[in-house]
Structures are given as structure tokens and as C-alpha cells.
Design a protein around this motif. Sequence first.
Motif, PDB file in Angstrom:
ATOM      1  N   ALA A 138       0.827  -1.216   0.000  1.00 55.47           N
ATOM      2  CA  ALA A 138       0.000   0.000   0.000  1.00 55.47           C
ATOM      3  C   ALA A 138       0.857   1.259   0.000  1.00 55.47           C
ATOM      4  CB  ALA A 138      -0.930  -0.002   1.206  1.00 55.47           C
ATOM      5  N   GLY A 139       2.037   1.180   0.606  1.00 54.98           N
ATOM      6  CA  GLY A 139       2.922   2.338   0.643  1.00 54.98           C
ATOM      7  C   GLY A 139       3.439   2.743  -0.724  1.00 54.98           C
ATOM      8  N   ASP A 140       3.345   1.832  -1.701  1.00 50.97           N
ATOM      9  CA  ASP A 140       3.813   2.143  -3.056  1.00 50.97           C
ATOM     10  C   ASP A 140       2.717   2.764  -3.919  1.00 50.97           C
ATOM     11  OD1 ASP A 140       6.287   1.112  -2.415  1.00 50.97           O
ATOM     12  OD2 ASP A 140       5.851  -0.884  -3.218  1.00 50.97           O
ATOM     13  N   LEU A 141       1.493   2.847  -3.397  1.00 52.14           N
ATOM     14  CA  LEU A 141       0.383   3.398  -4.167  1.00 52.14           C
ATOM     15  C   LEU A 141       0.422   4.922  -4.164  1.00 52.14           C
ATOM     16  CD1 LEU A 141      -2.605   1.190  -2.933  1.00 52.14           C
ATOM     17  CD2 LEU A 141      -1.062   0.773  -4.868  1.00 52.14           C
ATOM     18  N   GLY A 142      -0.138   5.514  -5.208  1.00 51.23           N
ATOM     19  CA  GLY A 142      -0.313   6.950  -5.231  1.00 51.23           C
ATOM     20  C   GLY A 142      -1.512   7.365  -4.398  1.00 51.23           C
ATOM     21  N   VAL A 143      -1.656   8.677  -4.201  1.00 56.62           N
ATOM     22  CA  VAL A 143      -2.754   9.192  -3.385  1.00 56.62           C
ATOM     23  C   VAL A 143      -4.099   8.748  -3.951  1.00 56.62           C
ATOM     24  CG1 VAL A 143      -3.909  11.285  -2.587  1.00 56.62           C
ATOM     25  CG2 VAL A 143      -1.428  11.188  -2.623  1.00 56.62           C
TER      26      VAL A 143
END
Length: 493
Positions: A138-143
Motif C-alpha cells: 500500500a505504501g507504493d500506491l499513489g494518493v
Amino acid sequence: MKFHVEARNVVKRFGPTIALDGARIAITEGETHALVGRNGAGKSTLVSILTGLQGADEGEVLFAGEPAPALADRDAWRQRVACVYQKSTIIPALTVAENLFLNRQSSGGTLINWRALQVRARELLDTYEVDVDPRALAGDLGVEQRQLVEIARALSFGARFIILDEPTARLDGPAIERLFTRMRSLREQGVTMMYISHHLDEVYEVCQSVTVFRDARHIMTRPVADLPHDELVAAMTGEATTAYEARLHTPGDDVVLSGEGLTLAGRYTGVDVSVRSGEVVGLAGSAGSGKVSVAETLAGLRRPDAGTVTVNGTRVRPGDVTAAMRAGLGFVPEDRHHEGFVPLLSVGENATFPIARKLGRYGVVFPRLRRAKAEEMIGALDIKTEGPDQPVGDLSGGNAQKVVFARALVDDPRALVVINPTAGVDVKAKQALLGAVEDAVERGAGAVVVSDELDDLRICDRVLVMFHGRVVKDMPRGWTDHELVAVMEGIED
């Protein structure tokens, strides 16, 4: 008329402060209903009551005509309502699938079937047309992707009422349009939404009704189609409010901030920026244009692969925020929650961080000097606070952002870099914050303003438009929205 959600005559007190005073809202099933008001109007308090995070002192909340569950029954609340906050609640270290089914990973047994979990996650994401790999961190996802995952997670509990709190504050134009398309699709599926935003143009684009709160009270509820813009603003402020009028600047000859040949792999290439004293230069572009990364490089937050940064005649070490500040740079970062202030520390401590060495001797800060300087900044920026000792975390969004500005301006910088200065703040706060930039410029500073809001860029003497990591056009003051957006989207060159 069938109401999906109602709050009736809600009163909420925090000590001597009345956060809600007989407030009410009624949202029809299947509609997107806006809740607007200046910071401190009571919107956040109502959200906490509608989501069961705290109870009302007086009044009642109804879902489909039935009383709200007991506060302790969290499962019952999740089945009725969910909130997608401006500040993401996604856990970065977990995968998308784990976030979607947090504390629900097992389908009944004690062991987790990870393959089955991913299948469930994929089915959920497909149902709501969210194009995200359930195995991705999830930390690699964009806003934008994180918001869509949060919406899918909320719907997975069975909730048919979703609160969207400033969902566009960190999205660019195309991403906002995609969000609105998704919202319209959800509405067609019968999902009811409450939409909170300071961007009134969005209210007119995506909402059917709007409720206005002011000073903890309900002011009015009207169909959006029947409500003129100036009447809506007047209801929010209690007075007729005009748009911020940018001033004319007189740039000097001294270059106070420059970046030459800046390149950062995967972000931007060959960028040159030069700002003179008394000048405001804008950086515009879509989310992937590289504009924020360039601004963060100028401020020392990022280390470029090539190029140099000069602040007030001093070539500063790349990637060194402290060196840039000591050379005379003030910086307002993109995310005030993570980079702008320390919420548990006081207004005075946050506002005077950059000059702590000047407020005492031998590494000791004299409280009397810090308080005096903090009170000066509180007055200059009209920060609504109980005083220098109040924790910044207790302030409204607009006033917290003013504290971030105070920190940037406290040492009378020769150069300013401000990123999305008015994101998530109300009309009055926007005027104060943009005015603070122009005040600094009139004192001889040069400023770089990065913003996703076109109104923020109107104070600029020129705007550098970035597209795919390069500056593609230098647009002087006087551009139209259509002209600027066309260049930002690569339609014109």
C-alpha cells in the motif's frame, strides 16, 4: 422524502467550547450531499459523530430512520458508514489485500489462506473498478489509488453511506475527474455520499445538495442547482467575499533563488529556475510532471543527480534543508501533517524552530524570547489560537497551515518555496496565506509557488509549466485557465 442519514439538533461541547450548537443535516438516499463551511464551523465534529467516534451531548443520529448503534458496537457502525479522510488510514507496510480485509483476513478458521485472501481482494477491487494489484504494498500506491482502496474497503463492510473528507486536496486535475467519475458510478449503484470540500466549484460539479455550517450552527440546506455561487460563499462567511486580488510586483535585479541543470532520475530532467527579489514564480503541471520534486530540490528536501541550487548568492549543498535555510530560504512543505509541524508541540515551539539558536545561549532557548516572537507571528498571520502554548494539533487545518507559514517566515527569508499553500483550508485562510506570500515579496523576497489550484498561481508574475519532467513553457501573468490547463495537459506547446 426518504433520508438515508439524519443528524437532528446535535450539540457537542469540549469544555467551554461549543463545537456544534443544534446542528442538523439530512441526506437523501442515493444522493451526493456537500457539507461546507469555514475551518472551525463544526464539520469535523459532525463527521466524528456520524461515524460513531464520539457521541453527541444532545440530539440524535438516524440511519434509514433507525437510531444509530451504541458507540461500542463498532461492527454495526462499519456496516452503516465509512469515512475516507484527507489523511489516509491505509497502512503502508501491508499489502492492498491485507488493508482491504484488516482483522478479517481469515474466512472463518484460525489460519489465513493468503491465496484466497488475494482472490477475495481481487473480486472486491473488480466490483468497484479499482485497477490496483492486491499484492502491491500500500505504501507504493499513489494518493488516488489509496483513496480508491479506502472506498472499496468501506463498501466491503456493507456500508452504503460514505463520507469523503477533502478527497481532492492532493489530487491533480485528471485524477480529480477520475474520482468524480467513480463517485457518479457509485451513486448509480445506490451509494449515498457526504462530500466535504473547500473547493466550491467541485460542489457544483458533483453534488446535488449542499448544507452550510457556520459558527457551529446549521445555516442552510439547498439544492445546488438553485444556489448562486456568491450566495453560497456569503452563507459560509456571513458576508460577501470576493476572490483574492493579486498585487502587482516590482522584481529587482538580484537573483535570490536559482536551480541550474537540475536532473533527478524518474522525476525531472534539465530544469532551470531563476527567481529575482520581489518576484513570484509559479510551478504548474499534473501530478507526474515533476513540479513538486523540483520545489523540494530547491528547498534541499531532495538531492538531485545533477545540477546546482543557489540561495541568496550561496551555492548550497544538494539535499541539505538546513544549509538552504541558513542561506536564507523559507519552506512550506506539501504535507503539513508529516513535514510541516510537530502536532504535540506548541504553536510557539513550531513557529520558532528555525531561529531557536537566536532565542537563547549555549543551546538553551529563553521562554520569554520565544513567546514574544511567537506572539508576533500569531498577530502577523492572524492565527486563531489560545496562545503560544497551545499544541498545534488542536488547531483547525487553516490555522495549522498558518503556523507552518510562520515557521517559514520567522527568519525573514530572502527566498520562499511554498508547495500547495492553501490545500484543505477555507476561503478566508486562503486569502491570508496568499497575502503572507505577497507581503514577503514586497519586503524583497523572491518566491516559488507550487500549486494544483489555479487561483493560487494568480499571484505569480510568471508560471513555469512542467510536463513529463521538463519545463515546457514560461507563461507570463495574464494567462487564462484554459491556456494554462492546455499546456499542463500537453495539449499545446
